[in-house]
Design a protein around this motif. Structure first.
Motif, PDB file in Angstrom:
ATOM      1  N   ARG A  11       0.835  -1.193   0.000  1.00 10.23           N
ATOM      2  CA  ARG A  11       0.000   0.000   0.000  1.00 10.23           C
ATOM      3  C   ARG A  11       0.874   1.249   0.000  1.00 10.23           C
ATOM      4  O   ARG A  11       1.713   1.421   0.874  1.00 10.23           O
ATOM      5  CB  ARG A  11      -0.917   0.001   1.226  1.00 10.23           C
ATOM      6  CG  ARG A  11      -2.022  -1.032   1.162  1.00 10.23           C
ATOM      7  CD  ARG A  11      -2.923  -0.919   2.381  1.00 10.23           C
ATOM      8  NE  ARG A  11      -4.053  -1.820   2.304  1.00 10.23           N
ATOM      9  CZ  ARG A  11      -4.045  -3.068   2.755  1.00 10.23           C
ATOM     10  NH1 ARG A  11      -2.953  -3.549   3.321  1.00 10.23           N
ATOM     11  NH2 ARG A  11      -5.121  -3.825   2.642  1.00 10.23           N
ATOM     12  N   PHE A  12       0.653   2.110  -0.976  1.00  3.38           N
ATOM     13  CA  PHE A  12       1.379   3.366  -1.085  1.00  3.38           C
ATOM     14  C   PHE A  12       0.466   4.503  -0.633  1.00  3.38           C
ATOM     15  O   PHE A  12      -0.626   4.672  -1.182  1.00  3.38           O
ATOM     16  CB  PHE A  12       1.836   3.617  -2.520  1.00  3.38           C
ATOM     17  CG  PHE A  12       2.829   2.632  -3.045  1.00  3.38           C
ATOM     18  CD1 PHE A  12       4.185   2.906  -3.003  1.00  3.38           C
ATOM     19  CD2 PHE A  12       2.415   1.415  -3.572  1.00  3.38           C
ATOM     20  CE1 PHE A  12       5.113   2.003  -3.481  1.00  3.38           C
ATOM     21  CE2 PHE A  12       3.334   0.504  -4.061  1.00  3.38           C
ATOM     22  CZ  PHE A  12       4.689   0.791  -4.013  1.00  3.38           C
ATOM     23  N   PRO A  13       0.863   5.285   0.370  1.00  6.96           N
ATOM     24  CA  PRO A  13       0.026   6.420   0.779  1.00  6.96           C
ATOM     25  C   PRO A  13       0.004   7.491  -0.299  1.00  6.96           C
ATOM     26  O   PRO A  13       1.034   7.812  -0.894  1.00  6.96           O
ATOM     27  CB  PRO A  13       0.723   6.924   2.045  1.00  6.96           C
ATOM     28  CG  PRO A  13       2.148   6.501   1.892  1.00  6.96           C
ATOM     29  CD  PRO A  13       2.117   5.195   1.146  1.00  6.96           C
ATOM     30  N   VAL A  14      -1.161   8.031  -0.574  1.00  4.19           N
ATOM     31  CA  VAL A  14      -1.296   9.103  -1.559  1.00  4.19           C
ATOM     32  C   VAL A  14      -1.134  10.433  -0.838  1.00  4.19           C
ATOM     33  O   VAL A  14      -1.947  10.794   0.006  1.00  4.19           O
ATOM     34  CB  VAL A  14      -2.659   9.053  -2.276  1.00  4.19           C
ATOM     35  CG1 VAL A  14      -2.761  10.175  -3.300  1.00  4.19           C
ATOM     36  CG2 VAL A  14      -2.850   7.696  -2.946  1.00  4.19           C
ATOM     37  N   LEU A 125       2.164   2.577   8.305  1.00  5.62           N
ATOM     38  CA  LEU A 125       2.194   3.310   7.052  1.00  5.62           C
ATOM     39  C   LEU A 125       3.623   3.632   6.640  1.00  5.62           C
ATOM     40  O   LEU A 125       3.986   3.533   5.485  1.00  5.62           O
ATOM     41  CB  LEU A 125       1.383   4.592   7.203  1.00  5.62           C
ATOM     42  CG  LEU A 125       1.036   5.343   5.924  1.00  5.62           C
ATOM     43  CD1 LEU A 125       0.143   4.494   5.036  1.00  5.62           C
ATOM     44  CD2 LEU A 125       0.332   6.647   6.245  1.00  5.62           C
ATOM     45  N   ASP A 126       4.465   3.992   7.600  1.00  6.21           N
ATOM     46  CA  ASP A 126       5.846   4.316   7.281  1.00  6.21           C
ATOM     47  C   ASP A 126       6.631   3.087   6.866  1.00  6.21           C
ATOM     48  O   ASP A 126       7.434   3.131   5.961  1.00  6.21           O
ATOM     49  CB  ASP A 126       6.507   4.983   8.484  1.00  6.21           C
ATOM     50  CG  ASP A 126       6.089   6.433   8.628  1.00  6.21           C
ATOM     51  OD1 ASP A 126       6.233   7.183   7.664  1.00  6.21           O
ATOM     52  OD2 ASP A 126       5.607   6.799   9.704  1.00  6.21           O
ATOM     53  N   VAL A 127       6.426   1.973   7.581  1.00  3.77           N
ATOM     54  CA  VAL A 127       7.123   0.744   7.222  1.00  3.77           C
ATOM     55  C   VAL A 127       6.658   0.281   5.848  1.00  3.77           C
ATOM     56  O   VAL A 127       7.455  -0.172   5.029  1.00  3.77           O
ATOM     57  CB  VAL A 127       6.905  -0.350   8.283  1.00  3.77           C
ATOM     58  CG1 VAL A 127       7.648  -1.624   7.903  1.00  3.77           C
ATOM     59  CG2 VAL A 127       7.398   0.122   9.650  1.00  3.77           C
ATOM     60  N   ASP A 128       5.363   0.392   5.581  1.00  2.55           N
ATOM     61  CA  ASP A 128       4.844   0.048   4.258  1.00  2.55           C
ATOM     62  C   ASP A 128       5.491   0.911   3.180  1.00  2.55           C
ATOM     63  O   ASP A 128       5.825   0.428   2.089  1.00  2.55           O
ATOM     64  CB  ASP A 128       3.326   0.249   4.213  1.00  2.55           C
ATOM     65  CG  ASP A 128       2.575  -0.862   4.924  1.00  2.55           C
ATOM     66  OD1 ASP A 128       3.191  -1.908   5.198  1.00  2.55           O
ATOM     67  OD2 ASP A 128       1.386  -0.680   5.219  1.00  2.55           O
ATOM     68  N   PHE A 129       5.650   2.205   3.486  1.00  2.21           N
ATOM     69  CA  PHE A 129       6.251   3.128   2.516  1.00  2.21           C
ATOM     70  C   PHE A 129       7.694   2.707   2.214  1.00  2.21           C
ATOM     71  O   PHE A 129       8.110   2.662   1.054  1.00  2.21           O
ATOM     72  CB  PHE A 129       6.209   4.545   3.054  1.00  2.21           C
ATOM     73  CG  PHE A 129       6.743   5.578   2.104  1.00  2.21           C
ATOM     74  CD1 PHE A 129       5.980   6.013   1.037  1.00  2.21           C
ATOM     75  CD2 PHE A 129       8.009   6.108   2.266  1.00  2.21           C
ATOM     76  CE1 PHE A 129       6.468   6.959   0.144  1.00  2.21           C
ATOM     77  CE2 PHE A 129       8.506   7.052   1.389  1.00  2.21           C
ATOM     78  CZ  PHE A 129       7.729   7.479   0.324  1.00  2.21           C
ATOM     79  N   ALA A 130       8.461   2.397   3.267  1.00  2.00           N
ATOM     80  CA  ALA A 130       9.856   1.972   3.077  1.00  2.00           C
ATOM     81  C   ALA A 130       9.912   0.676   2.279  1.00  2.00           C
ATOM     82  O   ALA A 130      10.766   0.499   1.398  1.00  2.00           O
ATOM     83  CB  ALA A 130      10.535   1.796   4.441  1.00  2.00           C
ATOM     84  N   GLU A 131       8.990  -0.241   2.574  1.00  2.00           N
ATOM     85  CA  GLU A 131       8.955  -1.510   1.858  1.00  2.00           C
ATOM     86  C   GLU A 131       8.597  -1.292   0.389  1.00  2.00           C
ATOM     87  O   GLU A 131       9.152  -1.939  -0.503  1.00  2.00           O
ATOM     88  CB  GLU A 131       7.937  -2.436   2.522  1.00  2.00           C
ATOM     89  CG  GLU A 131       8.207  -3.915   2.309  1.00  2.00           C
ATOM     90  CD  GLU A 131       7.408  -4.747   3.287  1.00  2.00           C
ATOM     91  OE1 GLU A 131       8.006  -5.598   3.957  1.00  2.00           O
ATOM     92  OE2 GLU A 131       6.170  -4.556   3.389  1.00  2.00           O
ATOM     93  N   GLY A 132       7.657  -0.374   0.149  1.00  3.11           N
ATOM     94  CA  GLY A 132       7.298  -0.056  -1.223  1.00  3.11           C
ATOM     95  C   GLY A 132       8.457   0.548  -1.989  1.00  3.11           C
ATOM     96  O   GLY A 132       8.667   0.240  -3.172  1.00  3.11           O
ATOM     97  N   MET A 133       9.212   1.417  -1.319  1.00  5.90           N
ATOM     98  CA  MET A 133      10.394   1.998  -1.951  1.00  5.90           C
ATOM     99  C   MET A 133      11.401   0.913  -2.327  1.00  5.90           C
ATOM    100  O   MET A 133      12.008   0.936  -3.398  1.00  5.90           O
ATOM    101  CB  MET A 133      11.036   3.007  -1.006  1.00  5.90           C
ATOM    102  CG  MET A 133      10.198   4.236  -0.726  1.00  5.90           C
ATOM    103  SD  MET A 133      10.310   5.469  -2.025  1.00  5.90           S
ATOM    104  CE  MET A 133      11.975   6.064  -1.764  1.00  5.90           C
ATOM    105  N   ILE A 179      14.378  -4.985   4.811  1.00  8.90           N
ATOM    106  CA  ILE A 179      14.501  -3.897   3.835  1.00  8.90           C
ATOM    107  C   ILE A 179      15.961  -3.447   3.734  1.00  8.90           C
ATOM    108  O   ILE A 179      16.495  -3.249   2.642  1.00  8.90           O
ATOM    109  CB  ILE A 179      13.602  -2.716   4.233  1.00  8.90           C
ATOM    110  CG1 ILE A 179      12.129  -3.101   4.131  1.00  8.90           C
ATOM    111  CG2 ILE A 179      13.883  -1.490   3.346  1.00  8.90           C
ATOM    112  CD1 ILE A 179      11.186  -2.097   4.776  1.00  8.90           C
ATOM    113  N   ALA A 180      16.602  -3.277   4.904  1.00  8.95           N
ATOM    114  CA  ALA A 180      17.998  -2.825   4.915  1.00  8.95           C
ATOM    115  C   ALA A 180      18.915  -3.850   4.255  1.00  8.95           C
ATOM    116  O   ALA A 180      19.817  -3.488   3.482  1.00  8.95           O
ATOM    117  CB  ALA A 180      18.447  -2.558   6.356  1.00  8.95           C
ATOM    118  N   GLU A 181      18.683  -5.127   4.535  1.00  5.23           N
ATOM    119  CA  GLU A 181      19.551  -6.171   3.968  1.00  5.23           C
ATOM    120  C   GLU A 181      19.372  -6.253   2.450  1.00  5.23           C
ATOM    121  O   GLU A 181      20.353  -6.351   1.705  1.00  5.23           O
ATOM    122  CB  GLU A 181      19.237  -7.518   4.624  1.00  5.23           C
ATOM    123  CG  GLU A 181      19.689  -7.595   6.084  1.00  5.23           C
ATOM    124  CD  GLU A 181      19.374  -8.930   6.722  1.00  5.23           C
ATOM    125  OE1 GLU A 181      18.504  -9.644   6.179  1.00  5.23           O
ATOM    126  OE2 GLU A 181      19.990  -9.250   7.754  1.00  5.23           O
TER     127      GLU A 181
END
Length: 222
Positions: A11-14, A125-133, A179-181
Motif C-alpha cells: 500500500r502506497f500512501p497518496v 504506514l511508514d514501514v509500508d512506505f519503506a517496503e514499497g520503496m 529492507i535494509a539487507e
C-alpha cells in the motif's frame, strides 16, 4: 478523504499533490509491466478529491475496465489497470494526529531531504512506505539510484521510534531489517554495508529498551 494505492501487495500512501506512476525509477510508484510507459499516469490529490489522468502513455490506462480519457475522479474500490498490472484504490484509515518526521540529514549537502508523515502510535504506514520503496528499487533498471531514498525512509522510521513517537514491534523491526539487507545487497560496491550494520544495531537497542520497559517488576513480598 485519504487514500492508499495498493500495488502487488504493497500500500502506497497518496500524499497531497501529484503522484506519478510508470516504469521510470523516478516515478512515485514504479510498475514492472513491460506494457507500461516510463511516465504512464499522473494522480493529483487534494482535500476534496483524487484525480487521475493518462500521461500520454503508449498503451493507455483503464479504470474499472473503461479506457481513461481526460481526467477522472477516483474513489475507494476503483481498479486502475496499466498493461497487465492492477492498482487498487483504498480508503486510508482515519488519522487522529499527524506530525512530520524528518530523517537525519544526508552527507551530501545538495541531496534532497524527504519528509515522511506518520501517526503517533501507528507506524505501519511508514514501514509500508519503506517496503514499497525497496520493491520499486528492485524493479527498476538501476536499483542503486533509488537505494538512497530507501535508506532515508528506513532511517526516518527508526528515528521516530528512537524519539518515542512510535513503538518498535518485533514484526516491524524484522521488516526493517529485511529492507535494509535487501537494499544493501542491491548496491554492488558495498557502500551500504556499514549502514545495514547500523540499522541492525539501532533496532536491537530499541527492542532491548522496549523489552525492559514492558517487563513486569517482581511481586513485593508481604
Amino acid at each position: 478523504m485519504s487514500y492508499w494505492l495498493k500495488y502487488r501487495g504493497t500500500r502506497f500512501p497518496v500524499r497531497p499533490g501529484e503522484t506519478t506512476v510508470g516504469r521510470s525509477p523516478y516515478s512515485t510508484i514504479v510498475v514492472g509491466c513491460s506494457l507500461a510507459s516510463r511516465s504512464h499516469a499522473r494522480l493529483r490529490c487534494s482535500d476534496e478529491e483524487l484525480l487521475i489522468a493518462d500521461a500520454g502513455s503508449a498503451n493507455g490506462t483503464t479504470i474499472n475496465g473503461e479506457p481513461l480519457v481526460g481526467r477522472r475522479r477516483l474513489t475507494a474500490g476503483d481498479i486502475v489497470r496499466i498493461g497487465t498490472d492492477i492498482i487498487e484504490v483504498e480508503s486510508a484509515p482515519a488519522q487522529s494526529k499527524v506530525q512530520t518526521i524528518k530523517p537525519p540529514p544526508p552527507d551530501d549537502d545538495d541531496a534532497e531531504i524527504v519528509d515522511f508523515e506518520t501517526e503517533t502510535g501507528v507506524h505501519a504506514l511508514d514501514v509500508d512506505f519503506a517496503e514499497g520503496m525497496m520493491l520499486a528499487a528492485k524493479q527498476s533498471a538501476d536499483p542503486t539510484q533509488m537505494a538512497g531514498d530507501v535508506r532515508k525512509s528506513v532511517d526516518g522510521v527508526i528515528a521516530a521510534m528512537e524519539e518515542g513517537h512510535q513503538p518498535c514491534g518485533r514484526a516491524d523491526a524484522a521488516r526493517l531489517v529485511a529492507i535494509a539487507e535487501t537494499t544493501a545487497e542491491s548496491v554492488a560496491d558495498g557502500t551500504l554495508e556499514e549502514w545495514r550494520g547500523m540499522v541492525l544495531a539501532r533496532l536491537s537497542l530499541l527492542r532491548q529498551d522496549q523489552d525492559r520497559s514492558t517487563r513486569r517488576p517482581p511481586p513485593v513480598p508481604r
